[in-house]
Write a protein that holds these residues in place. Structure first.
Motif, PDB file in Angstrom:
ATOM      1  N   GLN A 153     -46.455 -29.216 -10.402  1.00  0.00           N
ATOM      2  CA  GLN A 153     -47.478 -29.739 -10.916  1.00  0.00           C
ATOM      3  C   GLN A 153     -48.101 -28.690 -12.089  1.00  0.00           C
ATOM      4  OE1 GLN A 153     -48.474 -28.522  -7.518  1.00  0.00           O
ATOM      5  NE2 GLN A 153     -47.900 -30.264  -7.017  1.00  0.00           N
ATOM      6  N   ILE A 154     -47.506 -29.519 -13.546  1.00  0.00           N
ATOM      7  CA  ILE A 154     -47.900 -29.585 -14.430  1.00  0.00           C
ATOM      8  C   ILE A 154     -48.670 -30.456 -15.138  1.00  0.00           C
ATOM      9  CG2 ILE A 154     -47.270 -29.426 -16.663  1.00  0.00           C
ATOM     10  CD1 ILE A 154     -44.100 -29.463 -15.862  1.00  0.00           C
ATOM     11  N   THR A 155     -50.304 -29.110 -15.566  1.00  0.00           N
ATOM     12  CA  THR A 155     -51.464 -29.465 -16.018  1.00  0.00           C
ATOM     13  C   THR A 155     -51.607 -29.305 -17.329  1.00  0.00           C
ATOM     14  OG1 THR A 155     -52.038 -29.845 -13.782  1.00  0.00           O
ATOM     15  CG2 THR A 155     -54.309 -29.846 -15.649  1.00  0.00           C
ATOM     16  N   ALA A 156     -51.869 -30.300 -18.011  1.00  0.00           N
ATOM     17  CA  ALA A 156     -52.139 -30.003 -19.711  1.00  0.00           C
ATOM     18  C   ALA A 156     -53.959 -29.876 -19.554  1.00  0.00           C
ATOM     19  CB  ALA A 156     -52.569 -31.078 -20.582  1.00  0.00           C
ATOM     20  N   VAL A 157     -54.048 -28.155 -19.790  1.00  0.00           N
ATOM     21  CA  VAL A 157     -55.625 -27.952 -20.260  1.00  0.00           C
ATOM     22  C   VAL A 157     -56.260 -27.973 -21.824  1.00  0.00           C
ATOM     23  CG1 VAL A 157     -55.447 -26.871 -17.730  1.00  0.00           C
ATOM     24  CG2 VAL A 157     -54.985 -25.919 -20.103  1.00  0.00           C
ATOM     25  N   ASP A 158     -55.329 -27.874 -22.546  1.00  0.00           N
ATOM     26  CA  ASP A 158     -55.877 -27.929 -24.173  1.00  0.00           C
ATOM     27  C   ASP A 158     -54.827 -28.281 -24.501  1.00  0.00           C
ATOM     28  OD1 ASP A 158     -57.659 -27.050 -26.343  1.00  0.00           O
ATOM     29  OD2 ASP A 158     -56.506 -25.415 -26.359  1.00  0.00           O
ATOM     30  N   ASP A 159     -55.633 -29.558 -25.392  1.00  0.00           N
ATOM     31  CA  ASP A 159     -54.601 -31.008 -25.941  1.00  0.00           C
ATOM     32  C   ASP A 159     -55.083 -30.550 -27.181  1.00  0.00           C
ATOM     33  OD1 ASP A 159     -53.080 -32.473 -26.663  1.00  0.00           O
ATOM     34  OD2 ASP A 159     -53.146 -34.176 -25.697  1.00  0.00           O
ATOM     35  N   GLN A 160     -54.486 -30.262 -28.652  1.00  0.00           N
ATOM     36  CA  GLN A 160     -55.216 -30.413 -30.297  1.00  0.00           C
ATOM     37  C   GLN A 160     -54.804 -32.436 -30.289  1.00  0.00           C
ATOM     38  OE1 GLN A 160     -54.363 -27.997 -33.250  1.00  0.00           O
ATOM     39  NE2 GLN A 160     -54.085 -25.670 -31.925  1.00  0.00           N
ATOM     40  N   ALA A 161     -54.261 -32.261 -30.002  1.00  0.00           N
ATOM     41  CA  ALA A 161     -53.515 -33.530 -30.259  1.00  0.00           C
ATOM     42  C   ALA A 161     -55.063 -34.579 -29.713  1.00  0.00           C
ATOM     43  CB  ALA A 161     -52.786 -34.213 -29.964  1.00  0.00           C
ATOM     44  N   VAL A 162     -55.674 -34.686 -28.625  1.00  0.00           N
ATOM     45  CA  VAL A 162     -56.796 -35.304 -28.293  1.00  0.00           C
ATOM     46  C   VAL A 162     -57.932 -35.481 -29.239  1.00  0.00           C
ATOM     47  CG1 VAL A 162     -58.719 -35.456 -26.307  1.00  0.00           C
ATOM     48  CG2 VAL A 162     -56.063 -35.379 -26.182  1.00  0.00           C
ATOM     49  N   PHE A 163     -58.210 -33.939 -29.853  1.00  0.00           N
ATOM     50  CA  PHE A 163     -59.277 -33.698 -31.285  1.00  0.00           C
ATOM     51  C   PHE A 163     -58.819 -34.732 -32.244  1.00  0.00           C
ATOM     52  CE2 PHE A 163     -59.399 -29.998 -28.309  1.00  0.00           C
ATOM     53  CZ  PHE A 163     -60.943 -30.436 -27.660  1.00  0.00           C
ATOM     54  N   ILE A 164     -57.322 -34.692 -33.146  1.00  0.00           N
ATOM     55  CA  ILE A 164     -57.036 -35.107 -34.071  1.00  0.00           C
ATOM     56  C   ILE A 164     -57.049 -36.904 -33.765  1.00  0.00           C
ATOM     57  CG2 ILE A 164     -55.093 -34.974 -35.108  1.00  0.00           C
ATOM     58  CD1 ILE A 164     -54.128 -32.440 -34.930  1.00  0.00           C
ATOM     59  N   LYS A 165     -56.668 -37.124 -32.762  1.00  0.00           N
ATOM     60  CA  LYS A 165     -56.683 -38.337 -32.467  1.00  0.00           C
ATOM     61  C   LYS A 165     -57.900 -39.000 -32.249  1.00  0.00           C
ATOM     62  CE  LYS A 165     -52.773 -38.964 -29.686  1.00  0.00           C
ATOM     63  NZ  LYS A 165     -51.748 -39.203 -28.835  1.00  0.00           N
ATOM     64  N   HIS A 166     -59.133 -38.089 -31.343  1.00  0.00           N
ATOM     65  CA  HIS A 166     -60.808 -39.067 -31.865  1.00  0.00           C
ATOM     66  C   HIS A 166     -60.903 -39.442 -33.377  1.00  0.00           C
ATOM     67  CE1 HIS A 166     -61.146 -37.682 -27.665  1.00  0.00           C
ATOM     68  NE2 HIS A 166     -60.281 -38.735 -27.256  1.00  0.00           N
ATOM     69  N   ALA A 167     -60.599 -37.941 -34.107  1.00  0.00           N
ATOM     70  CA  ALA A 167     -60.895 -38.144 -35.023  1.00  0.00           C
ATOM     71  C   ALA A 167     -60.684 -39.388 -36.191  1.00  0.00           C
ATOM     72  CB  ALA A 167     -60.577 -36.522 -36.258  1.00  0.00           C
ATOM     73  N   LEU A 168     -59.272 -39.568 -36.046  1.00  0.00           N
ATOM     74  CA  LEU A 168     -58.735 -40.696 -36.744  1.00  0.00           C
ATOM     75  C   LEU A 168     -59.340 -41.517 -36.291  1.00  0.00           C
ATOM     76  CD1 LEU A 168     -55.061 -39.498 -36.697  1.00  0.00           C
ATOM     77  CD2 LEU A 168     -56.114 -39.460 -38.425  1.00  0.00           C
ATOM     78  N   ASN A 169     -59.576 -41.694 -35.170  1.00  0.00           N
ATOM     79  CA  ASN A 169     -60.727 -42.844 -34.405  1.00  0.00           C
ATOM     80  C   ASN A 169     -61.834 -43.374 -35.018  1.00  0.00           C
ATOM     81  OD1 ASN A 169     -57.692 -43.877 -32.641  1.00  0.00           O
ATOM     82  ND2 ASN A 169     -58.743 -42.640 -31.237  1.00  0.00           N
ATOM     83  N   ASN A 170     -62.679 -42.257 -34.989  1.00  0.00           N
ATOM     84  CA  ASN A 170     -63.763 -42.230 -35.813  1.00  0.00           C
ATOM     85  C   ASN A 170     -63.663 -42.633 -36.986  1.00  0.00           C
ATOM     86  OD1 ASN A 170     -64.450 -42.169 -33.748  1.00  0.00           O
ATOM     87  ND2 ASN A 170     -64.800 -39.725 -33.672  1.00  0.00           N
ATOM     88  N   ALA A 171     -62.587 -42.102 -37.448  1.00  0.00           N
ATOM     89  CA  ALA A 171     -62.892 -42.708 -39.675  1.00  0.00           C
ATOM     90  C   ALA A 171     -61.927 -43.997 -39.409  1.00  0.00           C
ATOM     91  CB  ALA A 171     -61.508 -41.521 -40.215  1.00  0.00           C
ATOM     92  N   SER A 172     -60.863 -44.042 -39.073  1.00  0.00           N
ATOM     93  CA  SER A 172     -60.458 -45.817 -38.127  1.00  0.00           C
ATOM     94  C   SER A 172     -61.841 -46.256 -38.413  1.00  0.00           C
ATOM     95  CB  SER A 172     -59.596 -45.694 -38.002  1.00  0.00           C
ATOM     96  OG  SER A 172     -58.328 -44.996 -38.588  1.00  0.00           O
ATOM     97  N   ARG A 173     -62.269 -45.962 -37.197  1.00  0.00           N
ATOM     98  CA  ARG A 173     -63.740 -47.394 -36.842  1.00  0.00           C
ATOM     99  C   ARG A 173     -64.733 -47.222 -38.515  1.00  0.00           C
ATOM    100  NH1 ARG A 173     -64.923 -44.846 -33.295  1.00  0.00           N
ATOM    101  NH2 ARG A 173     -63.634 -45.872 -31.163  1.00  0.00           N
ATOM    102  N   ALA A 174     -65.028 -45.839 -38.966  1.00  0.00           N
ATOM    103  CA  ALA A 174     -66.065 -45.808 -39.781  1.00  0.00           C
ATOM    104  C   ALA A 174     -65.382 -46.669 -41.402  1.00  0.00           C
ATOM    105  CB  ALA A 174     -65.899 -44.214 -40.414  1.00  0.00           C
ATOM    106  N   ALA A 175     -64.308 -46.762 -41.689  1.00  0.00           N
ATOM    107  CA  ALA A 175     -63.327 -47.114 -42.620  1.00  0.00           C
ATOM    108  C   ALA A 175     -63.961 -49.066 -42.208  1.00  0.00           C
ATOM    109  CB  ALA A 175     -62.443 -47.671 -42.485  1.00  0.00           C
ATOM    110  N   LEU A 176     -63.564 -48.898 -41.340  1.00  0.00           N
ATOM    111  CA  LEU A 176     -63.480 -50.626 -40.130  1.00  0.00           C
ATOM    112  C   LEU A 176     -64.671 -51.001 -40.844  1.00  0.00           C
ATOM    113  CD1 LEU A 176     -61.184 -50.858 -37.963  1.00  0.00           C
ATOM    114  CD2 LEU A 176     -60.684 -51.799 -40.209  1.00  0.00           C
ATOM    115  N   THR A 177     -65.835 -50.494 -40.373  1.00  0.00           N
ATOM    116  CA  THR A 177     -67.062 -50.559 -40.078  1.00  0.00           C
ATOM    117  C   THR A 177     -67.749 -51.191 -42.063  1.00  0.00           C
ATOM    118  OG1 THR A 177     -67.297 -49.835 -37.939  1.00  0.00           O
ATOM    119  CG2 THR A 177     -69.588 -50.114 -39.812  1.00  0.00           C
ATOM    120  N   GLY A 178     -67.461 -50.189 -42.820  1.00  0.00           N
ATOM    121  CA  GLY A 178     -67.398 -49.589 -43.825  1.00  0.00           C
ATOM    122  C   GLY A 178     -67.551 -51.204 -44.593  1.00  0.00           C
ATOM    123  N   ALA A 179     -66.239 -51.630 -44.547  1.00  0.00           N
ATOM    124  CA  ALA A 179     -65.628 -52.230 -45.113  1.00  0.00           C
ATOM    125  C   ALA A 179     -66.337 -53.842 -44.981  1.00  0.00           C
ATOM    126  CB  ALA A 179     -64.063 -52.597 -44.670  1.00  0.00           C
TER     127      ALA A 179
END
Length: 502
Positions: free
Chosen positions: A329-355
């Motif tokens: 079994q190979i289990t991911a316990v730490d993933d930087q991409a998760v935080f980056i994707k969340h930050a990108l999604n939040n920024a995209s959501r903020a841009a769309l909301t602001g627009a």
């Protein structure tokens, strides 16, 4: 200010008189911006190189007091005279000596690393011969693993699991684009131990060094030159590595009193040979099962999200091709991409909301769907221009630049709304105005100086932060550059695209 106003007025006038040319330039910038967005690196943190150089030396089994006297003090004396070093810190534990050199912020860390390496080379002649090769490196956040896995199995022993992860599993990732290394931690490393009987050893007039030298000399493959035939040339070698414990146990011990191999004492007659493991220094467990930690680092300029996606895709491929056993079994316990994707999604959501909110406000006050769509066009254009400036400046998408982009989105609509509202007012009062001047051009001339002045004011208010020193300056540099790029992009869009569309 008058000259600046005239220049901006000329830009707006040219944009109004050449709407097709402006739209074509805008489309070209849109394509270029999307292309630059694909090239932008994606990381969790900005590319910060701390002005620190670290040296690590290991000498197994040596007490801390001896390590301090024989290794640490010698390193401190030699490394302290490294050019530019302002601080030297050392830590000594059993078998390990650590030296940290600090330099002023702004120092070229590559030059500092080279100078410290030269000092370390000079210090080697004062160090014991038993130490492992010294390790020297610069402190770099990019060396933080982008993803970490725990490899576990309900059938394999800890030794078998570690061997599988070391010799098979980890090798599948190091050839992926952007991957720098795959390191293992924990588990039990297989070790063949030869426990010598001192009395029997002395009876045969042998010592520990003799056995060590004998095993080392017999357990190797040696090139044996070439054999030339009439039609071919063959490379030869002596295949003498031990392939089993029985071969090691039957190793003859030839001394001065033993001239023939048949009469020699075998290794198993004076020693116990054990197939066991090294002492466990790091214990890894997941859900009550012993495991091995697999940490994967990326190359400094690689895209974190792309690297992690490639790693996960490789794991799926290996499972599909049955190259990973079903019991592993190979289990991911730490993933930087998760935080980056969340930050990108939040920024995209903020841009769309602001627009959306900006378009809603414009429609509420102007009551015109066409002008509302102009604002909806101006915001993404300003954002893609910001991406172009970020790529030219060598920035990456990280939590700081995304924060700057989110702050800049609020500033993007200020100048465009001012320009659009004034043009709309003049167009509504065109019939009452006896002037023959184009209402859009007249409106642009009225607010050009105000837009340039307000944009310049915002710009000069944040630029001084670029001159901050120390770690804070390094952290906020990308934030300020992104905000400045967004401000400049907003001014360009308000002076060109908005007048041409309005």
């Amino acid at each position: 200010m008058l000259k600046q106003s005239q220049t901006s007025s000329n830009i707006a006038a040219w944009a109004i008189k050449h709407p097709i040319g402006v739209n074509m330039i805008a489309l070209a910038l849109l394509v270029l911006g999307l292309f630059m967005l694909q090239r932008l690196g994606v990381n969790l943190l900005p590319d910060i190189i701390y002005p620190d150089v670290r040296v690590r030396i290991v000498d197994s089994g040596v007490p801390a007091t001896i390590m301090e006297d024989k290794v640490t003090r010698q390193l401190e004396e030699q490394l302290a005279i490294t050019e530019g070093a302002i601080s030297v810190q050392s830590r000594t534990t059993e078998s390990r000596s650590s030296i940290d050199l600090s330099f002023p912020y702004g120092t070229d860390i590559n030059i500092a690393l080279r100078d410290a390496s030269n000092r370390l080379d000079r210090a080697k002649r004062f160090l014991p011969d038993s130490i492992e090769p010294p390790v020297i490196y610069k402190r770099d956040p990019s060396q933080i693993p982008v993803i970490e896995f725990i490899v576990s199995s309900n059938q394999k022993t800890p030794i078998e699991l570690r061997s599988y992860a070391d010799y098979q599993l980890s090798k599948w990732f190091i050839n992926l684009p952007g991957v720098a290394s795959a390191e293992l931690g924990g588990g039990l490393v297989r070790e063949i131990q030869v426990i010598l009987d001192q009395q029997r050893l002395a009876a045969h007039q042998l010592n520990f060094k003799d056995i060590e030298t004998l095993i080392d000399s017999e357990n190797r493959d040696i090139a044996a030159g070439r054999i030339y035939t009439e039609f071919d040339e063959l490379s030869t070698r002596t295949d003498a590595r031990f392939e089993s414990l029985d071969e090691l146990a039957q190793l003859p011990l030839i001394s001065e009193t033993t001239q023939q191999v048949d009469d020699a004492v075998k290794l198993n007659e004076i020693a116990d040979i054990l197939d066991t493991h090294e002492d466990e220094r790091v214990s890894i467990r997941l859900n009550g099962m012993e495991g091995v930690k697999l940490s994967i680092q990326k190359q400094p300029q690689a895209n974190t999200v792309e690297v992690v996606d490639a790693i996960n895709q490789r794991i799926k491929q290996l499972k599909k091709e049955q190259l990973i056993p079903d019991d592993v079994q190979i289990t991911a316990v730490d993933d930087q991409a998760v935080f980056i994707k969340h930050a990108l999604n939040n920024a995209s959501r903020a841009a769309l909301t602001g627009a959306f909110l900006a378009m809603l406000v414009v429609y509420f006050f102007l009551g015109d769907l066409r002008r509302t769509l102009i604002i909806g066009t101006a915001i993404p254009m300003a954002i893609v221009i910001t991406f172009i400036i970020m790529e030219i400046s060598g920035l990456t998408l990280n939590i700081m630049t995304l924060g700057g982009l989110a702050l800049g989105i609020g500033m993007l609509v200020d100048s465009t709304i001012v320009m659009l509202e004034n043009i709309s007012r003049h167009q509504q009062h065109k019939e009452a105005d006896s002037s023959s001047l184009d209402p859009a051009l007249q409106a642009a001339n009225e607010v050009n100086s105000a837009i340039v002045a307000s944009t310049t004011t915002n710009l000069v208010a944040v630029l001084p932060f670029l001159f901050m020193s120390g770690l804070v300056g390094l952290l906020f540099k990308e934030l300020i550059i992104t905000i400045s790029a967004a401000i400049v992009s907003s001014m360009l869009v308000s002076l060109t695209i908005v007048p041409s569309l309005a």
